[in-house]
Design an enzyme around this catalytic site. Structure first.
Site, mmCIF file in Angstrom:
data_model
loop_
_atom_site.group_PDB
_atom_site.id
_atom_site.type_symbol
_atom_site.label_atom_id
_atom_site.label_comp_id
_atom_site.label_asym_id
_atom_site.label_seq_id
_atom_site.Cartn_x
_atom_site.Cartn_y
_atom_site.Cartn_z
ATOM 1 N N ALA A 74 7.597 9.397 2.202
ATOM 2 C CA ALA A 74 7.840 8.637 0.970
ATOM 3 C C ALA A 74 6.576 8.592 0.124
ATOM 4 O O ALA A 74 5.475 8.718 0.645
ATOM 5 C CB ALA A 74 8.256 7.203 1.322
ATOM 6 N N SER A 116 8.414 -1.770 4.250
ATOM 7 C CA SER A 116 7.142 -2.275 3.729
ATOM 8 C C SER A 116 7.218 -3.757 3.402
ATOM 9 O O SER A 116 8.280 -4.265 3.008
ATOM 10 C CB SER A 116 6.813 -1.508 2.449
ATOM 11 O OG SER A 116 5.735 -2.117 1.798
ATOM 12 N N TYR A 140 8.445 0.597 -6.064
ATOM 13 C CA TYR A 140 8.265 1.126 -4.698
ATOM 14 C C TYR A 140 8.934 0.194 -3.684
ATOM 15 O O TYR A 140 9.714 0.622 -2.825
ATOM 16 C CB TYR A 140 6.767 1.277 -4.415
ATOM 17 C CG TYR A 140 6.420 1.344 -2.961
ATOM 18 C CD1 TYR A 140 6.691 2.495 -2.219
ATOM 19 C CD2 TYR A 140 5.835 0.251 -2.305
ATOM 20 C CE1 TYR A 140 6.391 2.538 -0.864
ATOM 21 C CE2 TYR A 140 5.532 0.301 -0.966
ATOM 22 C CZ TYR A 140 5.811 1.446 -0.255
ATOM 23 O OH TYR A 140 5.520 1.497 1.079
ATOM 24 N N LYS A 144 12.330 0.663 -0.968
ATOM 25 C CA LYS A 144 12.354 0.375 0.478
ATOM 26 C C LYS A 144 13.462 -0.623 0.808
ATOM 27 O O LYS A 144 14.146 -0.498 1.829
ATOM 28 C CB LYS A 144 10.995 -0.172 0.928
ATOM 29 C CG LYS A 144 9.863 0.842 0.815
ATOM 30 C CD LYS A 144 9.947 1.878 1.918
ATOM 31 C CE LYS A 144 8.868 2.929 1.804
ATOM 32 N NZ LYS A 144 8.937 3.963 2.840
ATOM 33 N N PHE A 168 2.751 -4.287 6.944
ATOM 34 C CA PHE A 168 1.863 -4.950 5.991
ATOM 35 C C PHE A 168 0.790 -3.909 5.625
ATOM 36 O O PHE A 168 1.139 -2.751 5.443
ATOM 37 C CB PHE A 168 1.397 -6.303 6.555
ATOM 38 C CG PHE A 168 2.487 -7.342 6.330
ATOM 39 C CD1 PHE A 168 3.719 -7.233 6.960
ATOM 40 C CD2 PHE A 168 2.314 -8.365 5.419
ATOM 41 C CE1 PHE A 168 4.758 -8.133 6.697
ATOM 42 C CE2 PHE A 168 3.342 -9.281 5.152
ATOM 43 C CZ PHE A 168 4.556 -9.153 5.791
ATOM 44 N N GLY A 283 0.288 -7.545 -10.649
ATOM 45 C CA GLY A 283 1.230 -7.501 -9.523
ATOM 46 C C GLY A 283 0.623 -7.792 -8.162
ATOM 47 O O GLY A 283 1.288 -7.608 -7.142
ATOM 48 N N ASP A 284 -0.638 -8.235 -8.108
ATOM 49 C CA ASP A 284 -1.269 -8.546 -6.814
ATOM 50 C C ASP A 284 -1.068 -10.026 -6.452
ATOM 51 O O ASP A 284 -1.652 -10.901 -7.094
ATOM 52 C CB ASP A 284 -2.794 -8.311 -6.898
ATOM 53 C CG ASP A 284 -3.192 -6.898 -6.523
ATOM 54 O OD1 ASP A 284 -2.343 -6.160 -5.981
ATOM 55 O OD2 ASP A 284 -4.360 -6.542 -6.766
HETATM 56 N N1 UFG Z 1 -8.432 -3.832 -4.122
HETATM 57 C C1 UFG Z 1 -9.617 -3.955 -4.796
HETATM 58 N N2 UFG Z 1 -10.227 -2.813 -5.205
HETATM 59 C C2 UFG Z 1 -9.701 -1.555 -4.972
HETATM 60 C C3 UFG Z 1 -8.473 -1.454 -4.289
HETATM 61 C C4 UFG Z 1 -7.855 -2.630 -3.881
HETATM 62 O O1 UFG Z 1 -10.122 -5.049 -5.044
HETATM 63 O O2 UFG Z 1 -10.304 -0.563 -5.407
HETATM 64 C C5 UFG Z 1 -7.756 -5.057 -3.659
HETATM 65 C C6 UFG Z 1 -6.373 -5.244 -4.264
HETATM 66 O O3 UFG Z 1 -6.449 -5.862 -5.517
HETATM 67 C C7 UFG Z 1 -5.688 -6.086 -3.195
HETATM 68 C C8 UFG Z 1 -6.333 -5.606 -1.884
HETATM 69 O O4 UFG Z 1 -7.543 -4.962 -2.267
HETATM 70 O O5 UFG Z 1 -6.010 -7.412 -3.387
HETATM 71 C C9 UFG Z 1 -5.477 -4.616 -1.129
HETATM 72 O O6 UFG Z 1 -5.052 -3.616 -2.039
HETATM 73 P P1 UFG Z 1 -4.372 -2.252 -1.585
HETATM 74 O O7 UFG Z 1 -4.171 -1.439 -2.819
HETATM 75 O O8 UFG Z 1 -5.158 -1.629 -0.483
HETATM 76 O O9 UFG Z 1 -3.009 -2.723 -0.923
HETATM 77 P P2 UFG Z 1 -1.783 -3.579 -1.489
HETATM 78 O O10 UFG Z 1 -1.833 -4.923 -0.798
HETATM 79 O O11 UFG Z 1 -1.728 -3.594 -2.971
HETATM 80 O O12 UFG Z 1 -0.535 -2.732 -0.973
HETATM 81 C C10 UFG Z 1 -0.502 -2.141 0.334
HETATM 82 C C11 UFG Z 1 0.208 -0.793 0.255
HETATM 83 C C12 UFG Z 1 1.652 -0.988 -0.155
HETATM 84 C C13 UFG Z 1 2.284 -1.969 0.797
HETATM 85 C C14 UFG Z 1 1.506 -3.268 0.862
HETATM 86 C C15 UFG Z 1 2.102 -4.180 1.922
HETATM 87 O O13 UFG Z 1 -0.463 0.062 -0.659
HETATM 88 O O14 UFG Z 1 2.310 0.257 -0.088
HETATM 89 O O15 UFG Z 1 0.165 -3.002 1.216
HETATM 90 O O16 UFG Z 1 1.394 -5.392 2.009
HETATM 91 F F1 UFG Z 1 3.540 -2.243 0.374
#
Ligand code: UFG
Length: 322
Positions: A74, A116, A140, A144, A168, A283-284
Site C-alpha cells: 500500500a 493503521s 490514507y 484502510k 501505530f 492533521g497532526d
Molecule cells: N515530525 C516532525 N518532523 C518531521 C517528521 C515528523 O516533527 O520531519 C513529527 C510529526 O509532526 C508527528 C511525529 O513527528 O508529530 C510523527 O510523525 P510521522 O510522520 O513519523 O508519523 P505520523 O504519526 O504522522 O503517522 C505515522 C504513519 C502513518 C500511520 C500513523 C499511525 O506515517 O501511516 O503513524 O499512528 F497511520
C-alpha cells in the site's frame, strides 16, 4: 504453512518475511518493487515480480496454492493521500479488491492485513482501544478503514478469515541487523532524524512546539518493526487455528514526544542533529497511543523492542553503515 507475502520486499514486509521463516513457514514474496527492494529478499524466498493492479499477476501468484497470504502492499503517506487521493483509491482500494477476489477464487481464505491507527483520526480518549470511534482525518486512513469493512463482508459472504493489524507508528530496524535496506524518500520522524544525523540533511524540522503536551511537541506510540513482525506470525497462526477473524491495535502503550526522540538520538549517535522549530503540520493530533490488551490476550503479543533506545539504536546501526 505456505504463505504469500504481498509487499514482502518493503520495510515492514521484509521484517515479516524474516519472522515467518524463523517460524518455519515457507514464503513467496510478491512485490512490484515500487518502494520494496530486491536487497530485502532472502535467497530461500520465491519471488514474483507483480502488480496488485494486474489480475493476471495475482492469478499467477495465487494459482501456486497458498495456505494464507499477508497483504502489506500500500501507499502510506498520509499527507500525500490528501493531495493525490486517486493514487490511494487505485492502489490501496482497487488493488486490495483485486487481491480479495483472486484469493477467494483460489480458496486462499486466511489473510493478515496491514491496517493503521490512521483509521481513528483525532482521539476522543486515550489510550486508543479497538472500539474507539473511527473518523480518519486523511484519505490514507479512510482507505484502510474501507478495507476493514470489505474484509468483514468477505468473511460473511466468502468465509475469509482475516487478522486486521492496526499499526501505530512503525519504526526501528531488524534487531538481528540482517535487514538493512533503507526506505527511499522516507517521510517519517525517525528516518528523518537519522538522515540528519548522517549529514544527508542539513537540518530537520520539528512540526509544532505549542501542543498541550509536557514539552510542547507531539506524542506518538512508536512500535518496533521486529515487534510488529512477530504479531503477524502470531495473528496468522491464531486465525488458522481458531478459524476466526480478529482486529487488534498494535502499539507499545507508551508515548514518546518528538523532542524525546531527537534528544535520545543525539545521545546514541553522538551527532548534533540540528533542528528548527516550525509551524504545526496540518492533521497532526497532539497525542496518540494505543492499548494493546486485546493483542496480548488473543495473541500473547507484547512489545519487546519498542523503547526509544532500541528503536533508535537499531535504526542508527543501519544508517551509520551506509
Ligand atoms: N515530525 C516532525 N518532523 C518531521 C517528521 C515528523 O516533527 O520531519 C513529527 C510529526 O509532526 C508527528 C511525529 O513527528 O508529530 C510523527 O510523525 P510521522 O510522520 O513519523 O508519523 P505520523 O504519526 O504522522 O503517522 C505515522 C504513519 C502513518 C500511520 C500513523 C499511525 O506515517 O501511516 O503513524 O499512528 F497511520
Amino acid at each position: 504453512m505456505k504463505v504469500l507475502v504481498i509487499g514482502g520486499a518493503g520495510y515492514i514486509g521484509s521484517h515479516v518475511v524474516k519472522e515467518l521463516m524463523k517460524n518455519n513457514h515457507s514464503v513467496t514474496v510478491f512485490d512490484n518493487l515500487s518502494s520494496g527492494l530486491l536487497q530485502n529478499l532472502f535467497p530461500e524466498n520465491d519471488f514474483i515480480a507483480g502488480n496488485i493492479l494486474y489480475k493476471e499477476d495475482l492469478e499467477k501468484a495465487f494459482s501456486r496454492g497458498f495456505d494464507a497470504f499477508i497483504h502489506l502492499a500500500a501507499f502510506k503517506a498520509a499527507g500525500e493521500s490528501m493531495v493525490s487521493p486517486e493514487k490511494y483509491s487505485v492502489n490501496n482500494i482497487t488493488g486490495t479488491l483485486n487481491i480479495l477476489n483472486t484469493a477467494c477464487e483460489h480458496k486462499c481464505l486466511n489473510m493478515v492485513f496491514s491496517s493503521s491507527a490512521a483509521i481513528f483520526g483525532e482521539p476522543q480518549y486515550l489510550p486508543i482501544d479497538e472500539d474507539h470511534p473511527k473518523n480518519p482525518e486523511n484519505y490514507y486512513g479512510f482507505t484502510k478503514l474501507e478495507i476493514e469493512r470489505f474484509m468483514a463482508w468477505y468473511d460473511q459472504l466468502r468465509g475469509l478469515k482475516y487478522a486486521s493489524l492496526r499499526y501505530f507508528n512503525a519504526a526501528g530496524y531488524d534487531v538481528d541487523g540482517v535487514l538493512t535496506g533503507l526506505e527511499q524518500n522516507p517521510a517519517n520522524l525517525l528516518p528523518i532524524i537519522m538522515e540528519t544525523a548522517c549529514g544527508m540533511r542539513k537540518e530537520m524540522k520539528v512540526f509544532g512546539t505549542d501542543y498541550e503536551t509536557e514539552d510542547g511537541t507531539c506524542i506518538r506510540d512508536y512500535v518496533h518493526v521486529t515487534d510488529l513482525a512477530s504479531a503477524h506470525v502470531k495473528a496468522l497462526e491464531y486465525i488458522t487455528k481458531n478459524s476466526e477473524s480478529i482486529t487488534v491495535n498494535l502499539g507499545s502503550g507508551k508515548g514518546l514526544s518528538v523532542f524525546e526522540m531527537i534528544n535520545t538520538a543525539r545521545k546514541i549517535t553522538g551527532r548534533a542533529i540540528p533542528s528548527i522549530n516550525v509551524e504545526r503540520r496540518a492533521g497532526d493530533p497532539a497525542c496518540l497511543y494505543a492499548v494493546s490488551e486485546k493483542a496480548k490476550k488473543l495473541l500473547d503479543w507484547e512489545t519487546k523492542y519498542s523503547d526509544a533506545d532500541t528503536l533508535i539504536r537499531t535504526t542508527w546501526n543501519v544508517y551509520n553503515k551506509k
